[in-house]
Design an enzyme around this catalytic site. Structure first.
Site, PDB file in Angstrom:
ATOM      1  N   ASN A  35      50.515 -18.588   2.080  1.00 37.22           N
ATOM      2  CA  ASN A  35      49.393 -18.627   3.022  1.00 37.22           C
ATOM      3  C   ASN A  35      49.480 -17.542   4.096  1.00 37.22           C
ATOM      4  O   ASN A  35      48.630 -17.471   4.968  1.00 37.22           O
ATOM      5  CB  ASN A  35      49.279 -20.019   3.673  1.00 37.22           C
ATOM      6  CG  ASN A  35      50.508 -20.408   4.452  1.00 37.22           C
ATOM      7  OD1 ASN A  35      51.541 -19.750   4.376  1.00 37.22           O
ATOM      8  ND2 ASN A  35      50.417 -21.489   5.211  1.00 37.22           N
ATOM      9  N   ASN A  58      45.130 -20.378  -0.982  1.00 42.75           N
ATOM     10  CA  ASN A  58      45.532 -19.950   0.365  1.00 42.75           C
ATOM     11  C   ASN A  58      45.977 -18.499   0.435  1.00 42.75           C
ATOM     12  O   ASN A  58      45.798 -17.842   1.462  1.00 42.75           O
ATOM     13  CB  ASN A  58      46.621 -20.871   0.913  1.00 42.75           C
ATOM     14  CG  ASN A  58      46.071 -22.245   1.255  1.00 42.75           C
ATOM     15  OD1 ASN A  58      44.910 -22.384   1.624  1.00 42.75           O
ATOM     16  ND2 ASN A  58      46.892 -23.261   1.085  1.00 42.75           N
ATOM     17  N   ASP A  67      47.976 -17.306  -9.428  1.00 37.64           N
ATOM     18  CA  ASP A  67      47.833 -18.493 -10.269  1.00 37.64           C
ATOM     19  C   ASP A  67      46.422 -19.054 -10.111  1.00 37.64           C
ATOM     20  O   ASP A  67      45.831 -18.964  -9.036  1.00 37.64           O
ATOM     21  CB  ASP A  67      48.874 -19.547  -9.879  1.00 37.64           C
ATOM     22  CG  ASP A  67      48.757 -19.977  -8.420  1.00 37.64           C
ATOM     23  OD1 ASP A  67      48.785 -19.100  -7.534  1.00 37.64           O
ATOM     24  OD2 ASP A  67      48.620 -21.183  -8.150  1.00 37.64           O
ATOM     25  N   HIS A  90      52.958 -21.694  -8.894  1.00 42.22           N
ATOM     26  CA  HIS A  90      52.295 -20.932  -7.827  1.00 42.22           C
ATOM     27  C   HIS A  90      52.752 -19.470  -7.840  1.00 42.22           C
ATOM     28  O   HIS A  90      52.112 -18.619  -7.222  1.00 42.22           O
ATOM     29  CB  HIS A  90      52.622 -21.576  -6.469  1.00 42.22           C
ATOM     30  CG  HIS A  90      51.464 -21.627  -5.515  1.00 42.22           C
ATOM     31  ND1 HIS A  90      50.156 -21.379  -5.863  1.00 42.22           N
ATOM     32  CD2 HIS A  90      51.429 -21.912  -4.183  1.00 42.22           C
ATOM     33  CE1 HIS A  90      49.377 -21.507  -4.796  1.00 42.22           C
ATOM     34  NE2 HIS A  90      50.137 -21.824  -3.765  1.00 42.22           N
TER      35      HIS A  90
END
Length: 194
Positions: free
Chosen positions: A70, A116, A95, A22
Protein backbone atom coordinates in the site's frame (compact mmCIF):
# COMPACT_ATOMS: atom_id res chain seq x y z
CA UNK A 1 2.00 6.47 -26.06
CA UNK A 2 5.65 6.27 -25.00
CA UNK A 3 7.91 3.26 -25.26
CA UNK A 4 7.97 1.10 -22.15
CA UNK A 5 11.04 1.91 -20.07
CA UNK A 6 10.24 0.27 -16.72
CA UNK A 7 8.52 -2.83 -15.40
CA UNK A 8 7.46 -2.72 -11.77
CA UNK A 9 6.57 -5.88 -9.85
CA UNK A 10 4.25 -5.42 -6.89
CA UNK A 11 4.54 -7.42 -3.71
CA UNK A 12 5.29 -7.18 -0.02
CA UNK A 13 8.88 -7.29 1.28
CA UNK A 14 10.43 -9.97 3.45
CA UNK A 15 10.69 -13.75 3.43
CA UNK A 16 7.29 -14.26 5.08
CA UNK A 17 5.58 -12.74 2.01
CA UNK A 18 7.77 -13.80 -0.91
CA UNK A 19 5.76 -16.93 -1.76
CA UNK A 20 2.32 -15.38 -1.21
CA UNK A 21 -0.21 -14.70 -3.98
CA UNK A 22 0.04 -10.93 -3.45
CA UNK A 23 3.63 -11.14 -4.74
CA UNK A 24 2.73 -12.53 -8.19
CA UNK A 25 3.79 -9.25 -9.85
CA UNK A 26 7.15 -9.35 -8.08
CA UNK A 27 7.63 -12.96 -9.27
CA UNK A 28 7.47 -11.73 -12.88
CA UNK A 29 10.16 -9.09 -12.33
CA UNK A 30 12.37 -11.62 -10.50
CA UNK A 31 11.93 -13.94 -13.48
CA UNK A 32 12.86 -11.22 -16.02
CA UNK A 33 16.02 -10.38 -14.06
CA UNK A 34 16.96 -14.07 -13.80
CA UNK A 35 16.33 -14.68 -17.53
CA UNK A 36 18.62 -11.73 -18.32
CA UNK A 37 21.32 -13.17 -16.00
CA UNK A 38 20.96 -10.08 -13.86
CA UNK A 39 20.28 -9.66 -10.15
CA UNK A 40 17.81 -7.36 -8.44
CA UNK A 41 19.84 -5.41 -5.91
CA UNK A 42 18.72 -3.16 -3.07
CA UNK A 43 18.66 0.47 -4.24
CA UNK A 44 17.89 2.82 -1.38
CA UNK A 45 17.01 5.81 -3.56
CA UNK A 46 14.24 3.78 -5.26
CA UNK A 47 13.02 2.10 -2.04
CA UNK A 48 13.27 -1.24 -3.77
CA UNK A 49 15.19 -3.95 -5.55
CA UNK A 50 16.46 -2.71 -8.90
CA UNK A 51 18.13 -4.03 -12.06
CA UNK A 52 18.64 -2.74 -15.58
CA UNK A 53 18.30 -5.34 -18.32
CA UNK A 54 18.03 -5.59 -22.08
CA UNK A 55 15.00 -7.43 -23.46
CA UNK A 56 14.08 -7.71 -27.13
CA UNK A 57 16.45 -4.86 -28.01
CA UNK A 58 15.05 -2.55 -25.32
CA UNK A 59 16.75 -1.22 -22.20
CA UNK A 60 14.43 -1.80 -19.26
CA UNK A 61 14.48 -0.71 -15.65
CA UNK A 62 13.16 -3.43 -13.34
CA UNK A 63 11.92 -2.55 -9.87
CA UNK A 64 10.32 -4.47 -7.04
CA UNK A 65 9.39 -1.95 -4.35
CA UNK A 66 10.44 -3.00 -0.86
CA UNK A 67 7.86 -0.75 0.73
CA UNK A 68 4.70 -2.57 1.70
CA UNK A 69 2.13 -2.96 -1.09
CA UNK A 70 0.00 0.00 0.00
CA UNK A 71 3.08 2.27 -0.16
CA UNK A 72 4.33 1.19 -3.60
CA UNK A 73 3.78 4.65 -5.09
CA UNK A 74 6.78 6.26 -3.36
CA UNK A 75 9.12 3.66 -4.85
CA UNK A 76 7.66 3.90 -8.36
CA UNK A 77 7.68 7.71 -8.27
CA UNK A 78 11.33 7.77 -7.13
CA UNK A 79 12.40 5.58 -10.07
CA UNK A 80 10.34 7.54 -12.59
CA UNK A 81 11.56 10.92 -11.38
CA UNK A 82 15.21 9.81 -11.38
CA UNK A 83 15.12 8.42 -14.94
CA UNK A 84 12.49 10.88 -16.25
CA UNK A 85 10.04 8.09 -17.09
CA UNK A 86 6.43 9.08 -17.82
CA UNK A 87 3.53 7.04 -16.40
CA UNK A 88 2.63 5.72 -19.88
CA UNK A 89 6.17 4.30 -20.18
CA UNK A 90 5.61 1.99 -17.19
CA UNK A 91 4.16 -1.52 -16.90
CA UNK A 92 3.02 -2.48 -13.39
CA UNK A 93 2.74 -6.25 -12.84
CA UNK A 94 0.34 -7.19 -10.07
CA UNK A 95 -1.79 -10.01 -8.70
CA UNK A 96 -5.40 -10.01 -9.93
CA UNK A 97 -8.28 -11.59 -8.02
CA UNK A 98 -10.74 -11.30 -10.91
CA UNK A 99 -9.00 -13.76 -13.22
CA UNK A 100 -8.06 -17.39 -12.65
CA UNK A 101 -4.58 -18.72 -11.84
CA UNK A 102 -2.90 -19.67 -15.10
CA UNK A 103 -4.19 -16.61 -16.95
CA UNK A 104 -2.90 -13.07 -17.31
CA UNK A 105 -4.04 -9.90 -19.04
CA UNK A 106 -2.55 -6.68 -20.36
CA UNK A 107 -4.48 -3.53 -19.57
CA UNK A 108 -3.80 0.15 -20.05
CA UNK A 109 -5.32 2.73 -17.75
CA UNK A 110 -8.39 2.32 -15.59
CA UNK A 111 -9.02 2.39 -11.87
CA UNK A 112 -7.33 0.46 -9.08
CA UNK A 113 -10.12 -2.10 -8.63
CA UNK A 114 -9.51 -2.12 -4.88
CA UNK A 115 -5.83 -3.07 -5.31
CA UNK A 116 -3.90 -1.04 -2.72
CA UNK A 117 -0.65 -1.09 -4.69
CA UNK A 118 -2.33 0.34 -7.80
CA UNK A 119 -4.24 2.86 -5.67
CA UNK A 120 -0.99 4.19 -4.19
CA UNK A 121 0.79 4.34 -7.58
CA UNK A 122 -2.11 6.26 -9.16
CA UNK A 123 -1.94 8.69 -6.25
CA UNK A 124 1.87 9.03 -6.56
CA UNK A 125 1.45 9.76 -10.28
CA UNK A 126 -0.83 12.70 -9.39
CA UNK A 127 -3.96 10.65 -10.14
CA UNK A 128 -2.64 9.81 -13.62
CA UNK A 129 -3.80 6.23 -14.24
CA UNK A 130 -2.71 5.80 -17.88
CA UNK A 131 0.11 3.35 -17.13
CA UNK A 132 0.11 -0.22 -18.44
CA UNK A 133 -0.70 -3.17 -16.20
CA UNK A 134 0.07 -6.85 -16.34
CA UNK A 135 -2.67 -8.55 -14.37
CA UNK A 136 -1.47 -11.93 -13.12
CA UNK A 137 -4.45 -14.11 -12.24
CA UNK A 138 -4.58 -15.57 -8.72
CA UNK A 139 -8.33 -16.29 -8.57
CA UNK A 140 -10.81 -15.23 -5.89
CA UNK A 141 -11.59 -16.99 -2.61
CA UNK A 142 -15.34 -16.47 -3.16
CA UNK A 143 -16.06 -13.95 -0.41
CA UNK A 144 -14.76 -10.42 0.14
CA UNK A 145 -14.22 -11.31 3.82
CA UNK A 146 -11.65 -13.93 2.81
CA UNK A 147 -9.61 -11.76 0.42
CA UNK A 148 -6.93 -10.49 2.83
CA UNK A 149 -5.98 -13.93 4.13
CA UNK A 150 -6.20 -15.33 0.59
CA UNK A 151 -3.83 -12.84 -1.05
CA UNK A 152 -1.41 -13.16 1.88
CA UNK A 153 -1.58 -16.96 1.67
CA UNK A 154 0.60 -19.28 -0.36
CA UNK A 155 -0.84 -20.98 -3.44
CA UNK A 156 -0.81 -24.78 -3.55
CA UNK A 157 1.53 -26.54 -5.97
CA UNK A 158 -1.00 -26.92 -8.81
CA UNK A 159 -2.05 -23.29 -8.48
CA UNK A 160 1.55 -22.05 -8.34
CA UNK A 161 2.43 -24.13 -11.42
CA UNK A 162 -0.49 -22.50 -13.27
CA UNK A 163 0.65 -19.00 -12.21
CA UNK A 164 4.23 -19.83 -13.29
CA UNK A 165 2.91 -21.02 -16.69
CA UNK A 166 1.13 -17.66 -17.10
CA UNK A 167 4.38 -15.87 -16.18
CA UNK A 168 6.15 -17.93 -18.88
CA UNK A 169 3.57 -16.76 -21.41
CA UNK A 170 3.94 -13.12 -20.32
CA UNK A 171 7.70 -13.38 -20.93
CA UNK A 172 7.02 -14.67 -24.46
CA UNK A 173 4.61 -11.80 -25.25
CA UNK A 174 6.62 -8.95 -23.69
CA UNK A 175 8.88 -8.28 -26.71
CA UNK A 176 5.78 -7.52 -28.83
CA UNK A 177 4.46 -5.18 -26.14
CA UNK A 178 7.85 -3.45 -25.89
CA UNK A 179 7.86 -3.01 -29.68
CA UNK A 180 4.48 -1.27 -29.40
CA UNK A 181 2.53 -4.21 -30.84
CA UNK A 182 0.06 -4.25 -27.94
CA UNK A 183 -2.76 -5.94 -29.87
CA UNK A 184 -0.48 -8.83 -30.89
CA UNK A 185 0.82 -9.23 -27.32
CA UNK A 186 -2.72 -9.08 -25.90
CA UNK A 187 -4.18 -11.52 -28.44
CA UNK A 188 -1.60 -14.14 -27.56
CA UNK A 189 -1.59 -13.63 -23.79
CA UNK A 190 -5.37 -13.32 -23.45
CA UNK A 191 -5.89 -16.57 -25.36
CA UNK A 192 -3.59 -18.46 -22.98
CA UNK A 193 -4.83 -20.55 -20.09
CA UNK A 194 -2.67 -23.02 -18.19
Amino acid sequence: MGDVKAIIGLGNPGPEYEDTRHNAGAWLVERLARDAASALRPERKFLGLYAKIRLGGHDLHLLNPTTFMNRSGASVAALCQFFKIAPDEVIVAHDELDIAPGTARYKTGGGHGGHNGLRDIISAFGNHNGFHRLRVGIGHPGSAKLVTNYVLGRPGKTERDAIDAALDEIVVTLPDALDGHWAKAMNRLHAFSA
